[in-house]
Scaffold this motif. Sequence first.
Motif, PDB file in Angstrom:
ATOM      1  N   ASN A 114       0.807  -1.222   0.000  1.00  0.00           N
ATOM      2  CA  ASN A 114       0.000   0.000   0.000  1.00  0.00           C
ATOM      3  C   ASN A 114       0.845   1.279   0.000  1.00  0.00           C
ATOM      4  N   VAL A 115       1.896   1.278  -0.815  1.00  0.00           N
ATOM      5  CA  VAL A 115       2.763   2.452  -1.001  1.00  0.00           C
ATOM      6  C   VAL A 115       3.373   2.917   0.325  1.00  0.00           C
ATOM      7  N   ARG A 116       3.708   1.977   1.187  1.00  0.00           N
ATOM      8  CA  ARG A 116       4.330   2.345   2.461  1.00  0.00           C
ATOM      9  C   ARG A 116       5.821   2.578   2.274  1.00  0.00           C
ATOM     10  N   PHE A 117       6.333   3.565   3.016  1.00  0.00           N
ATOM     11  CA  PHE A 117       7.768   3.865   3.076  1.00  0.00           C
ATOM     12  C   PHE A 117       8.221   3.797   4.527  1.00  0.00           C
ATOM     13  N   PRO A 118       9.455   3.354   4.809  1.00  0.00           N
ATOM     14  CA  PRO A 118      10.431   2.817   3.863  1.00  0.00           C
ATOM     15  C   PRO A 118       9.958   1.512   3.239  1.00  0.00           C
ATOM     16  N   LEU A 119      10.563   1.149   2.123  1.00  0.00           N
ATOM     17  CA  LEU A 119      10.152  -0.061   1.417  1.00  0.00           C
ATOM     18  C   LEU A 119      10.433  -1.294   2.267  1.00  0.00           C
ATOM     19  N   ARG A 120       9.413  -2.151   2.356  1.00  0.00           N
ATOM     20  CA  ARG A 120       9.585  -3.433   3.025  1.00  0.00           C
ATOM     21  C   ARG A 120       9.569  -4.535   1.956  1.00  0.00           C
TER      22      ARG A 120
END
Length: 432
Positions: free
Chosen positions: A307-313
């Motif tokens: 879901n466009v979360r940052f930092p990238l997981r």
Amino acid sequence: MAAPKTIAQAIMDGDERALDRVAAGLLKPLAWNFVERPWGGMRIRAYKGLCPLPDQARLTGSGLGEAFEIAAYDADEEARAYPSRLRFEDGSELALPALLRRHADVLLGPALARAHGGAFPLLPKTLDVKELLSVQGHPAGHTEVYVVIEADPGATIRVGFNDDVDPERLEQELRAGRARQQRLLETIGTRLSTARLQTLLAPWLAAREAGLADLPDELRDVLGGAGWSAAAELLERLKDVYWWVLDRMNEIPVAAGTIVHNASPARVVAPGGVPSAEVHALGNPEGREILALEIRRPGPTFRAWDNVRFPLRRIDIDTAIAGLNLRRVAPEELLARRVLDRAGVYRSVADPSFALEHLCPSPGTPAVVPAEAAHTLHAIAGRVDVLNEEGRLLGSLARGESALVPAGVGAYRVASDDDGAEVVKVTLDGAR
């Protein structure tokens, strides 16, 4: 003169009297086996009777997303990292996995001990979901149950696809979205931390109708100048895929008492197969908080999309899609209800991995449980006493506490002076 042994030392050294005493009552781990998560809230502390920490999420960037209720399965990476611990009346402590490895036959029973080598093959958790979790799946045969304890008005979760999904189109959208995230980071460079980017971008993504003009000034300033046109296109495309994925999934309203059995319905399970968890993204874009008891087997989680979360997981697009049911599932196929079985005892879920009962004693009317294999208890409302057939107290559970009931405890009853007390009892197939 040698110091006397602690209870923990005596048990591990094979003291039969100490072991018999422990095996005859509830194994109640410390209740605060918390794991911080970027999507987590802080309501879970009040649920467990602990003092609030209102500034934690602001200071650390993470709330207390999970509490591992019974974690004693070292083959699972998460369970191994956050093992349950027992504290005895003399103050000594012992990790539950170590205790079960040493005395599996006595505590779990021979069948379960042989099948799992002294590990307990469930990983029940309390979830405090404040933000949207990733879109994810689990290995074949792994199902889940969510018993909602509290929920903000209007809270929802997404479980199962609401229409048949083309795997090639799904993979294309997810890979393109991930690539755009990476390009956005490259565009920003060192001008903004990923944590700050998440803080600024998440509310805009969640507001479906918000346009580029509604972006926070700080983010617009960072992305302004000659690179604005390319950055603007990236943001618009990222928002498109954010909502495209969510809109492919069932949006299920939840409230206190809702029970979601995340298992593929029989009509989509191959002949001779077992149900698996449907695609799911717990929580909701609006940030309406949910507190729930999750029942599941230990095992990996495969993120298809974050879901466009940052930092990238890390995400596992191929593995996740390969394991998912891509056919439509209706919300009503995923909802379970409590059915009265006997006085103070309701049944709700039974699948090849586990079964749930809800023990709901009322003042003067206990819930009676027959002798069974090792199982777990989770108090989600009120306070209860657990007594054996002779009336001896085996232990007490308050709201937010859990216990493993050893195999040799035998029949017992759950009593309470509280109206509305409820304990979720989870049993499993000893061969699993």
